[in-house]
Each structure stands twice: as C-alpha cells, then as structure tokens.
Scaffold this active site. Structure first.
Site, mmCIF file in Angstrom:
data_model
loop_
_atom_site.group_PDB
_atom_site.id
_atom_site.type_symbol
_atom_site.label_atom_id
_atom_site.label_comp_id
_atom_site.label_asym_id
_atom_site.label_seq_id
_atom_site.Cartn_x
_atom_site.Cartn_y
_atom_site.Cartn_z
ATOM 1 N N ASN A 154 -6.518 5.937 3.631
ATOM 2 C CA ASN A 154 -8.767 6.556 3.074
ATOM 3 C C ASN A 154 -9.193 7.849 3.565
ATOM 4 O O ASN A 154 -10.159 8.481 2.998
ATOM 5 C CB ASN A 154 -9.630 6.200 4.376
ATOM 6 C CG ASN A 154 -9.344 4.158 3.556
ATOM 7 O OD1 ASN A 154 -8.996 3.932 2.594
ATOM 8 N ND2 ASN A 154 -9.626 3.503 4.503
ATOM 9 N N ASN B 229 -9.754 3.141 -2.524
ATOM 10 C CA ASN B 229 -10.926 4.384 -0.964
ATOM 11 C C ASN B 229 -9.346 5.645 -0.923
ATOM 12 O O ASN B 229 -10.149 6.688 -0.748
ATOM 13 C CB ASN B 229 -10.893 3.856 0.194
ATOM 14 C CG ASN B 229 -11.843 2.982 -0.004
ATOM 15 O OD1 ASN B 229 -12.571 2.997 -0.859
ATOM 16 N ND2 ASN B 229 -11.477 2.017 1.259
ATOM 17 N N ASP C 147 -0.890 2.577 -5.617
ATOM 18 C CA ASP C 147 -0.789 1.147 -5.545
ATOM 19 C C ASP C 147 -2.204 0.720 -6.511
ATOM 20 O O ASP C 147 -3.040 0.947 -6.297
ATOM 21 C CB ASP C 147 -0.813 0.239 -4.567
ATOM 22 C CG ASP C 147 -2.124 1.186 -3.257
ATOM 23 O OD1 ASP C 147 -2.144 1.599 -3.123
ATOM 24 O OD2 ASP C 147 -2.598 -0.398 -3.150
ATOM 25 N N HIS D 151 0.823 -1.273 0.933
ATOM 26 C CA HIS D 151 -0.064 0.340 0.164
ATOM 27 C C HIS D 151 0.761 1.310 -0.178
ATOM 28 O O HIS D 151 0.363 2.684 -0.030
ATOM 29 C CB HIS D 151 -1.182 -0.347 1.177
ATOM 30 C CG HIS D 151 -2.124 -0.111 1.014
ATOM 31 N ND1 HIS D 151 -2.689 0.313 -0.119
ATOM 32 C CD2 HIS D 151 -3.494 0.303 1.645
ATOM 33 C CE1 HIS D 151 -4.286 0.782 -0.046
ATOM 34 N NE2 HIS D 151 -4.337 0.541 0.925
#
Length: 220
Positions: A116, A162, A141, A69
């Site tokens: 997020n 998100n 990513d 991530h």
C-alpha cells in the site's frame, strides 16, 4: 525481451526475444497465457535510449512469498533471471537491479515498503532516473481476472487497488503509465478480498496455471 511470472514449473524452455515496447503498442487487451510487449532501444548503446522502470508490486518477507498479492514480485524475479540482471541494491526503499534489454537501459524494482506504500519507491526512482511516465511499467495482481490471464493497459485508474493508487499519488496524480495486471482469481463466496490476496495459491490453481509470458517461448 521476455518477461514471465512463475507459478508451478512447466516443461517450457524460455527463449529471449528481441522486442520494442511503446505506449502506442499497449492496448486494453485481455489475453490468456501470453501477450507481446516490446522495449524500445537503439541499435547501439551510444544512441542513448530512454530508460525503462519495471516495477513489480508485492509485500516483502518470507510470510508473503507465493501469495496472490506477490505475483508482481515473482514477475520481476523471472525477468531478472531471464535477462541476467542482478537485484542486488537498495534505493528509494526498493530492491533494484540495473541492466540492458534490447540495448535500452532497464531498472527492475521491487518496493520493500509493503504493497500500500509502493509509490514511495516508484515516485523517487522515476525522478532520480528521469524516467518518463510512459516508460514505467507497473506489474500487479488483479482479482477480477482468472489465473493464467493477463490484462495490459496503457493507462487508467487504480481500480480500487491500494498499491496502484499509492503509485499514482506519488506520481503527482499522473496515471498515464502502462500496467500489466496478472489474474489471481476472485475470492470465493463472501470472503474478504484483502484476506484472499494474502493467501497462497491452491494446488488446483497451481496445476491450472502456467507461466505467464511476455515475449516468446518454445516447448522443449
């Protein structure tokens, strides 16, 4: 200009290249290992070229370093190192660095809001520095792409990511900004994608994966 996202060290010597990026040069392309991005700048700083905002998405803290991530953070760190830009200030909940690439003012940013809520940094930074949407490059990513593959898009939806969704929301629903997706591979079997992207790359993945470049490189 050169940008790269690091995985394991490989025997390449980075060479900074002069380039011009515009939304017209970005296509819906999928390329392994390298592609070309060009930052538009004038021949003189007095030409007042429009600034660029380069944002890598990720999660702050040691716990998340080296995870799938966080490849956006790694890309920004590599750009900063290659271009001599220090990430040494906090603004709008982001770690930022200011510099010039090809005579164009560039702001590098790593939102510290957690993935997020990344838009809480991107939106205010874009407003404060009066950066047009097509001069915001989001680096993120993507599990739909294999490791070592990048996809460059001029605009688009959030693809159920998100972090990208929150950026779009904080740009008042506007999605006309370029984004660079960095492949991290798909989760195996029925593994939860959310858990997968928070894992470290496996030794085999790191062995397979080389530097991702935008710009130029030369072998030593």
């Amino acid at each position: 200009m050169l940008m790269c996202a690091t995985c394991p060290p490989v025997p390449y010597k980075l060479r900074q290249t002069s380039a011009i990026l515009s939304s017209q040069t970005i296509s819906n392309s999928q390329v392994p290992a390298r592609c070309s991005l060009r930052i538009e700048g004038g021949s003189s700083l007095h030409n007042n070229p429009k600034p660029w905002l380069l944002v890598g998405l990720g999660n702050p803290g040691k716990k998340y370093e080296g995870t799938r991530h966080n490849v956006g953070f790694e890309m920004i760190d590599s750009i900063a190192q290659a271009e001599g830009i220090s990430l040494n200030a906090i603004q709008s909940k982001a770690l930022i660095g200011k510099g010039y690439i090809c005579n164009a003012p560039v702001l590098l940013a790593k939102p510290q809001t957690y993935m997020n809520l990344s838009g809480e940094s991107v939106g205010p930074l874009a407003v404060y520095y009066r950066i047009p949407f097509h001069h915001i490059l989001l680096i993120v990513d993507m599990t739909e792409l294999a490791c070592g593959v990048m996809r460059l898009q001029a605009k688009g939806g959030h693809r159920a990511h998100n972090g990208v969704k929150n950026v779009i929301d904080n740009l008042k629903g506007n999605h006309d900004f370029p984004r660079l997706y960095i492949g991290v591979g798909a989760p195996p079997g029925l593994m939860d994608p959310k858990a997968y992207v928070l894992q470290q790359f496996s030794p085999m993945e790191r062995e397979k994966r080389s530097f991702l470049f935008i710009g130029g490189l030369e072998k030593e």
